[in-house]
Design a protein around this motif. Sequence first.
Motif, PDB file in Angstrom:
ATOM      1  N   ASP A   1       0.751  -1.219   0.056  1.00  0.00           N
ATOM      2  CA  ASP A   1       0.041  -0.121  -0.286  1.00  0.00           C
ATOM      3  C   ASP A   1       0.819   1.458  -0.084  1.00  0.00           C
ATOM      4  N   GLU A   2       1.850   1.253   0.560  1.00  0.00           N
ATOM      5  CA  GLU A   2       2.765   2.426   0.999  1.00  0.00           C
ATOM      6  C   GLU A   2       3.393   2.832  -0.321  1.00  0.00           C
ATOM      7  N   TYR A   3       3.537   1.779  -1.355  1.00  0.00           N
ATOM      8  CA  TYR A   3       4.475   2.201  -2.501  1.00  0.00           C
ATOM      9  C   TYR A   3       3.534   1.954  -3.671  1.00  0.00           C
ATOM     10  N   GLY A   4       2.408   1.748  -3.757  1.00  0.00           N
ATOM     11  CA  GLY A   4       1.548   1.629  -4.750  1.00  0.00           C
ATOM     12  C   GLY A   4       1.920   0.362  -5.426  1.00  0.00           C
ATOM     13  N   VAL A   5       2.463  -0.662  -4.947  1.00  0.00           N
ATOM     14  CA  VAL A   5       2.519  -1.905  -5.712  1.00  0.00           C
ATOM     15  C   VAL A   5       1.402  -2.837  -5.864  1.00  0.00           C
ATOM     16  N   ASP A   6       1.120  -3.078  -7.283  1.00  0.00           N
ATOM     17  CA  ASP A   6       0.017  -3.820  -7.621  1.00  0.00           C
ATOM     18  C   ASP A   6       0.153  -5.554  -7.430  1.00  0.00           C
ATOM     19  N   ALA A   7       1.294  -5.797  -7.536  1.00  0.00           N
ATOM     20  CA  ALA A   7       1.514  -7.116  -7.393  1.00  0.00           C
ATOM     21  C   ALA A   7       2.747  -7.463  -6.967  1.00  0.00           C
ATOM     22  N   CYS A   8       3.156  -8.424  -6.291  1.00  0.00           N
ATOM     23  CA  CYS A   8       4.413  -8.953  -6.011  1.00  0.00           C
ATOM     24  C   CYS A   8       4.613 -10.427  -5.747  1.00  0.00           C
TER      25      CYS A   8
END
Length: 673
Positions: A1-8
């Motif tokens: 959420d903090e970095y706007g990551v869509d998928a990891c």
Amino acid sequence: DEYGVDACMWIGGPGRNTGFRGVADLLTGASNPSGRLTDTYATSSFSAPAMQNFGDFSYSNGGGNYVIYTEGIYVGYRYYETRYEDAVLGQGNAASSAGVYASAGNWNYADEVVYPFGYGLSYTTFTQTLDSVTDNGKTLTATVTVTNTGDVAGKSVVELYAQTPYGAYEKQNNVEKSAVQLVAFDKTDLLEANKSQTLEIEVDKYFLTSYDYTNAKTYIMSEGDYYLALGDDAHDALNNILAAKGASGMVTPDGTAAAGDTDKVFHWTEEFDAETYSRTTATGAEVTNRFDEADFNYWQPGTVTYLSRSDWQGTYPKTLQVSRTENMVEDTYSKPADAPGAYDVPTEVASNLNFTDMWGVDWDNPYWDELVSKMSIDEIISLTQDTRTISGVESIMFPEGTGADGPDGILGGNAFVTFNLACSSWSTDMLARRGELIAEDCMFDNVQFLWGPGFNVHRTPYSARNFEYVSEDPVLGYELGAANIAAMQEKGLNVGVKHLAGNDQDTNRSGVDTYFNEQEFREINLRMFEGSFVKGGTMSTMLSTSKVGLTHSTRCPELLIDVLRGEWGFIGLVITDACGGSEGNVKTIEAMANGTNVFCFSDKAERSRKLKEQIIGQDDGYLLEQIKERVKETLYAYAHSNMMNGISSNMEYVSVTPWWKTTMIASTSALAS
């Protein structure tokens, strides 16, 4: 959420040779991910109750370092999921402010947890149905059908969890219960789109027992309602159980309302039983309290309040600052009053028997005593020092033995993916194959002992060695370890599982006093190792450098004699972790007298001198008997290793000095002059 990551994608340690090629294949879709997390991923790692007493603690009045497992059995998901159930059911002050790290106000599961234990995604989708469950007495057989409902091929992990009763008896006798616990798992083959596979999975009811350390002082089956649930992860399984119990208000980890699926739950009842599991299946030995003195309350009653689901707020761990009292002193070795004289113990006894004759000879065969008694005291002592490379012994025609270190293959050789990442496959087949390949490497390098992998618990996310240990869950370690070790042992590689036991942090690792109650130690720490011994058949182990209570692991008879050899039936080589020249925490005489060989990089001659002085100077035949037993175990393990490949009883023992060593000696002498 903090970095706007869509998928990891969680990739762990992929190894240094080809692992990152696999990562590329997964990212591009050439392969389909099918792993599952072996730990809970909390919003804040500090929310683990163990964090209150993890790290650097020194006694207020001096005398060393300590750590106290105030969280008891509530490690990882056993904490988060159990507190969640109690919050849903409105019991035990679960929805209170104690232990809040991410919630706005009182504790809320969806705020505190991001990914539950056992979570994992795929490029395809699956359905799983619990077709039937058969109660066989001491086991259950669950039949599960898995169908690939997506459009690409993939594998699916089947996870089975159980809930056992937490009633009046348990509350009265401090028997803590997780609301959900992994009891069995399996993995499908590669399923094409729209294809199905039906799996039969056995659940050992031993994993449904609880250790009652206050009353029955053994493993018990609690009286009452039991639930076996299929779930995509621990949280999903618990929601299914809660639905079967008629609860409402369940949520997914992201806070979405969850209904649960009662069709994925099997319910039955058991009567109270403190007899069936009071003896081990491995040896028939009695299982009873052995670690009372490892509970800090033994020394200072009432000091430690262990976390209990009966009152989450009132028992949530506090950071403990304690002092050491005068009676808190570790026992030292002294020659037993009835010890025989040193010269009454047989050594240098004439015999035609040699090590080369011992392939396949059972442990109970008197030939082992005859072989060891053929050696001199100096030769016997020589086989107890620096067990990474053991010098040959000409009198019994024992060739030089070689060991190597590395949880992921030989260090400096072919490094596989980290053990933690391998275990994220949740595949006993894959772990067995990994073991076979590592054993092949060791045969190629003439290695008979490999010190690794490790089986300590991920008590917190901050242990420096989590990469080489399995999980926060002991049953996952029990089964995957057994599969991995059995495959290596089958090819003649002795696997030195480490670091037995309770080595959950590297802070003050050498000599830290580790305190716990026996339920926690047996159900969490010891069970993680247990499968490697009783099911995997490992023939060696490396100990931790920490203490079991006040007693160093290398000289703890309750661990090394009562549990390891007595309850689990272990036969083989036990060594200390590496130690330097100083006696430090690894005290040579005490270790050897209590079941451990000493592994040290330096000062071997001085350690050998100490042993010989005690034996001859103090006329200590008891210590000599113990050392002979350690040597017998060592030789037995080597005789069941790849060392015996190509060796026969007509082999000749020839000591040679290679040309390069002669050249080096000459060069060194020339330079020195």
